[in-house]
Design a protein around this motif. Structure first.
Motif, PDB file in Angstrom:
ATOM      1  N   PHE A   1       1.019  -1.447  -0.035  1.00 13.91           N
ATOM      2  CA  PHE A   1      -0.096  -0.077   0.037  1.00 13.91           C
ATOM      3  C   PHE A   1       0.822   1.425  -0.169  1.00 13.91           C
ATOM      4  CE2 PHE A   1      -3.505  -2.904   2.667  1.00 13.91           C
ATOM      5  CZ  PHE A   1      -3.494  -3.572   1.251  1.00 13.91           C
TER       6      PHE A   1
ATOM      7  N   ARG B   1      -8.960   2.401  -1.184  1.00 16.96           N
ATOM      8  CA  ARG B   1      -9.966   0.124  -1.244  1.00 16.96           C
ATOM      9  C   ARG B   1      -9.209  -0.324  -0.648  1.00 16.96           C
ATOM     10  NH1 ARG B   1     -14.173   1.609  -6.033  1.00 16.96           N
ATOM     11  NH2 ARG B   1     -14.455   4.011  -5.605  1.00 16.96           N
ATOM     12  N   ALA B   2      -8.126  -0.916  -0.908  1.00 20.65           N
ATOM     13  CA  ALA B   2      -7.585  -2.240  -1.417  1.00 20.65           C
ATOM     14  C   ALA B   2      -7.194  -2.201   0.353  1.00 20.65           C
ATOM     15  CB  ALA B   2      -5.819  -1.994  -1.291  1.00 20.65           C
TER      16      ALA B   2
ATOM     17  N   THR C   1      -8.445  -4.515   3.055  1.00 21.62           N
ATOM     18  CA  THR C   1      -6.971  -4.691   3.982  1.00 21.62           C
ATOM     19  C   THR C   1      -7.528  -4.681   5.477  1.00 21.62           C
ATOM     20  OG1 THR C   1      -6.083  -5.339   2.024  1.00 21.62           O
ATOM     21  CG2 THR C   1      -5.336  -5.854   4.069  1.00 21.62           C
TER      22      THR C   1
END
Length: 313
Positions: A90, A229-230, A234
């Motif tokens: 990220f 979003r990821a 997560t």
């Protein structure tokens, strides 16, 4: 099977009260500040009273169980996992990373944990160790990180005094002191004419909390523009799926079985606490990540708790 039925009944009670809050917000009952008023009253008045009323009559051996070690370890492990994923995938800014870590490990012991402990585990005091470790250990660590990453310096006074500004923690500590004094004296040291009104006010905490949460769901739009979003998804999965699995592994290895094992895993599946958004807003860092992570975790948490109840209940 009984555990699953108990969980379904508990969530039915919780869900209906949340729905009442949502409907109230939908029809503007109480005005635009209704949610804020309910939240503030429950946070500053009702929940501290409830914590005192519960803990003052609990034996300390029933509060400080070995399960507190499971709560500390599983939260720490989950937070470290987010740090590893962030470093490799990220690449969030330092302050946003802190918020992501909190999203993945900071349990909602009050707004959701208290009702779940009451209606599913049958013991409101089960959330007490979580309140203690989060306010005494995790919050100061998070604020130190946010101070360093957002301001470039650490306000030692603000960090050290942070627990003193947490009314729920204060209620917990006074309850523990009262319990210890009562055990030493051999009788309950608080007169009934003082304890009873505190207990009555405390009993309003759970419905107020749930209705305020229902109001907060009206008009929410998660994972909108500008969201990582990821990272958000997560963090929610780490909180709701990985953390209970870690808690099960640790608790089972420590010899916990039956209801004690069930409680450890259920509490680990609690959604992310709203406090995370408060910290994000205070430092103007990762507010979208905090908001969406809390909402996503809260909406998906019942699914994981149902699965846990079906497997372990």
């Amino acid at each position: 099977m009984m555990g699953l039925i108990s969980a379904m009944q508990g969530f039915c009670v919780i869900g209906i009260i949340i729905l009442i809050g949502y409907i109230a917000a939908r029809f503007h009952i109480g005005g635009p500040t209704a949610q804020m008023v309910l939240n503030r009253f429950s946070y500053f008045v009702s929940t501290p009273c409830l914590m005192f009323a519960i803990l003052s009559k609990e034996h300390l051996s029933d509060v400080f169980k070995p399960s507190i070690g499971v709560a500390i370890l599983c939260a720490t492990i989950t937070g470290v996992l987010f740090l590893i994923l962030n470093a490799t995938i990220f690449h969030l800014k330092p302050a946003d990373t802190t918020i992501g870590v909190l999203d993945s490990m900071y349990m909602n012991a009050n707004n959701i944990g208290l009702p779940i402990a009451t209606y599913i585990l049958g013991n409101p005091a089960a959330v007490t160790p979580i309140v203690l470790i989060q306010q005494v250990l995790f919050t100061p660590a998070a604020l130190t990180s946010l101070d360093l990453s957002s301001r470039g310096k650490v306000s030692v006074k603000a960090i050290v005094s942070q627990p003193l500004h947490q009314p729920i923690l204060i209620g917990v500590l006074i309850g523990i002191v009262t319990s210890a004094a009562s055990d030493a004296a051999g009788w309950f040291v608080v007169p009934s004419y003082i304890y009873d009104p505190i207990n009555i006010v405390g009993n309003s905490a759970v419905p107020l909390i749930l209705m305020a949460f229902g109001m907060s769901l009206h008009g929410s739009k998660p994972l909108g523009g500008g969201t990582s979003r990821a990272a958000t998804i997560t963090a929610a999965l780490l909180k709701n799926a990985v953390m209970p699995a870690v808690a099960f592994t640790l608790a089972y290895a420590m010899g916990f079985r039956g209801h004690e094992l069930y409680s450890c895993v259920i509490l680990a599946a609690l959604p992310t606490a709203q406090n995370v958004y408060n910290y994000a807003a205070r430092y103007d860092a990762g507010t979208t990540l905090a908001r969406d992570g809390i909402l996503l975790s809260t909406l998906s948490s019942p699914v994981f708790i149902f699965v846990i109840a079906a497997l372990l209940g």
